[in-house]
Design a protein around this motif. Structure first.
Motif, mmCIF file in Angstrom:
data_model
loop_
_atom_site.group_PDB
_atom_site.id
_atom_site.type_symbol
_atom_site.label_atom_id
_atom_site.label_comp_id
_atom_site.label_asym_id
_atom_site.label_seq_id
_atom_site.Cartn_x
_atom_site.Cartn_y
_atom_site.Cartn_z
ATOM 1 N N TRP A 1 0.775 -1.271 0.117
ATOM 2 C CA TRP A 1 -0.055 -0.044 -0.047
ATOM 3 C C TRP A 1 0.945 1.179 -0.052
ATOM 4 N N VAL A 2 0.541 2.181 -0.698
ATOM 5 C CA VAL A 2 1.554 3.386 -0.824
ATOM 6 C C VAL A 2 0.493 4.530 -0.678
ATOM 7 N N LEU A 3 0.664 5.553 0.089
ATOM 8 C CA LEU A 3 -0.222 6.712 0.280
ATOM 9 C C LEU A 3 0.630 7.909 -0.209
ATOM 10 N N LEU A 4 -0.192 9.059 -0.241
ATOM 11 C CA LEU A 4 0.704 10.296 -0.718
ATOM 12 C C LEU A 4 -0.245 11.569 -0.110
ATOM 13 N N TYR A 5 0.176 12.827 -0.027
ATOM 14 C CA TYR A 5 -0.600 14.067 0.235
ATOM 15 C C TYR A 5 -0.486 14.809 -0.822
ATOM 16 N N VAL A 6 -1.605 15.477 -1.298
ATOM 17 C CA VAL A 6 -1.562 16.634 -2.500
ATOM 18 C C VAL A 6 -2.538 17.638 -2.166
ATOM 19 N N GLU A 7 -2.613 18.804 -2.315
ATOM 20 C CA GLU A 7 -3.238 20.065 -2.277
ATOM 21 C C GLU A 7 -4.535 19.372 -2.962
ATOM 22 N N GLY A 8 -5.732 19.839 -2.277
ATOM 23 C CA GLY A 8 -7.111 19.352 -2.924
ATOM 24 C C GLY A 8 -7.284 20.056 -3.999
ATOM 25 N N ASP A 9 -6.834 21.352 -4.117
ATOM 26 C CA ASP A 9 -7.124 22.153 -5.446
ATOM 27 C C ASP A 9 -6.179 22.098 -6.563
ATOM 28 N N ASN A 10 -5.158 21.020 -6.325
ATOM 29 C CA ASN A 10 -4.063 20.933 -7.413
ATOM 30 C C ASN A 10 -4.713 19.881 -8.517
ATOM 31 N N ALA A 11 -5.723 20.065 -9.154
ATOM 32 C CA ALA A 11 -6.372 19.298 -10.009
ATOM 33 C C ALA A 11 -5.396 18.603 -10.998
ATOM 34 N N PRO A 12 -4.078 19.012 -11.687
ATOM 35 C CA PRO A 12 -3.468 18.490 -12.432
ATOM 36 C C PRO A 12 -2.765 17.163 -11.892
ATOM 37 N N ALA A 13 -2.199 17.557 -10.708
ATOM 38 C CA ALA A 13 -1.550 16.496 -9.929
ATOM 39 C C ALA A 13 -2.555 15.458 -9.498
ATOM 40 N N VAL A 14 -3.560 15.665 -9.023
ATOM 41 C CA VAL A 14 -4.634 14.681 -8.618
ATOM 42 C C VAL A 14 -5.042 13.921 -9.838
ATOM 43 N N LYS A 15 -5.222 14.400 -10.893
ATOM 44 C CA LYS A 15 -5.538 13.719 -12.262
ATOM 45 C C LYS A 15 -4.688 12.675 -12.657
ATOM 46 N N VAL A 16 -2.966 13.077 -12.368
ATOM 47 C CA VAL A 16 -1.852 12.269 -12.624
ATOM 48 C C VAL A 16 -2.093 11.052 -11.638
ATOM 49 N N TYR A 17 -2.309 11.195 -10.312
ATOM 50 C CA TYR A 17 -2.333 10.130 -9.452
ATOM 51 C C TYR A 17 -3.678 9.263 -9.544
ATOM 52 N N GLN A 18 -4.551 9.640 -10.127
ATOM 53 C CA GLN A 18 -5.806 9.084 -10.076
ATOM 54 C C GLN A 18 -5.536 7.963 -11.406
ATOM 55 N N ARG A 19 -4.773 8.492 -12.305
ATOM 56 C CA ARG A 19 -4.648 7.590 -13.569
ATOM 57 C C ARG A 19 -3.973 6.528 -13.181
#
Length: 316
Positions: free
Chosen positions: A284-302
């Motif tokens: 299992w791997v976790l990370l923290y990302v700013e909630g309003d950083n849509a580009p980064a969130v999209k990369v991680y979701q992919r």
């Protein structure tokens, strides 16, 4: 119930605070204070080197609540090391056996009183920020009671590596990935980190001293600190991985020099780090990302990451 303000804690008080934070984490399932607070509490200088027998740190102030029997009921850490005009940032915890008795409210009142003494920020984000790790119900009640807004959210995302379909690492021409070299790469990492995170209130301020301090932590692994360099060994970006004591992996920091963005290097570094963590046996791997950083969130979701929790920074 008595509250005292301290500009430093002695060794016994540090041990008490660490025990309280541990009890809160066990009860809530999430640590009530961030990593930088723990590092400051642990960084205890020798008493002989100080004017007073306390842990002196000009970046930290401490608020302690005790009962008539001198038992520690609650604790708040106030970070005052930011730039002039920036909001003060606090984190607090109440012992699980002493909640719903006004301890948290007393700490918030003291923090607001202290913030009143500081220079107000030029914008409208407020003079005080208080973190709630895990969006704790008690924090939500306090925020409503004191009229706090929620200007910032930090998402926790996670992925089960056994289920993740990781692509091959594809690097730009003349770019290679190598491991961090302690004693040689600190200055370059700090340079790129500053450029990559100029906008970030915590990460962008990392110094070489901060980096070397973390190199001394038990979890530090130079082999898992991956650096992307060009043909001249000039640093372009990095992925600093972390393995927690229970074997959980973390995408600790991914930073790319803005001059090299747009070529997929950030994603390639992320994938390289995930592959490294899988080789170590992390399921299992976790990370923290700013909630309003849509580009980064999209990369991680992919890559298969899903939001699992959220830390909220309340402000007033």
């Amino acid at each position: 119930m008595q509250l005292t303000w301290r500009n430093g804690l002695d060794k016994a008080e540090v041990a008490e605070v660490m025990a309280l934070l541990g009890a809160a984490e066990q009860a809530d399932g999430v640590a009530p204070a961030g990593e930088h607070v723990i590092l400051r509490l642990r960084a205890h200088r020798d008493v002989a080197q100080q004017i007073e027998p306390v842990q002196a740190d000009v970046r930290s102030e401490h608020f302690v609540v005790r009962d008539a029997a001198d038992a520690l009921l609650g604790y708040a850490h106030l970070d005052v090391g930011g730039e002039p005009g920036e909001p003060l940032v606090a984190e607090l915890a109440v012992h699980p056996e002493h909640r719903r008795r006004g301890v948290g409210a007393r700490l918030v009142e003291a923090l607001l009183e202290r913030a009143d003494l500081a220079q107000a920020p030029e914008d409208d984000t407020g003079r005080l920020r208080v973190w709630s790790h895990g969006e704790h119900p008690g924090a939500l009640r306090l925020a409503a009671r004191f009229g706090f807004a929620r200007p910032r959210e930090l998402w926790r995302m996670g992925v089960r590596l056994a289920d993740a379909e990781l692509p091959e690492v594809s690097l730009p021409e003349s770019v290679t990935i190598r491991a961090f070299r302690p004693g040689a790469d600190e200055a370059e990492v700090v340079r790129v980190n500053h450029r990559a995170f100029q906008w970030h209130p915590e990460q962008g301020a990392m110094s070489e001293a901060d980096l070397r301090e973390k190199e001394g932590e038990d979890w530090f692994d130079a082999a898992g600190f991956l650096l992307a360099v060009d043909s001249r060994d000039r640093l372009l970006g990095f992925h600093w991985t972390k393995v927690h004591p229970g074997g959980e992996g973390e995408v600790y920091v991914v930073g790319v020099d803005p001059d090299t963005q747009g070529n997929g290097l950030g994603k390639s570094l992320t994938v390289a780090g995930l592959r490294y963590l899988r080789q170590l046996g992390c399921s299992w791997v976790l990370l923290y990302v700013e909630g309003d950083n849509a580009p980064a969130v999209k990369v991680y979701q992919r890559l298969g990451f899903e939001r699992t929790d959220v830390d909220v920074q309340f402000g007033r």
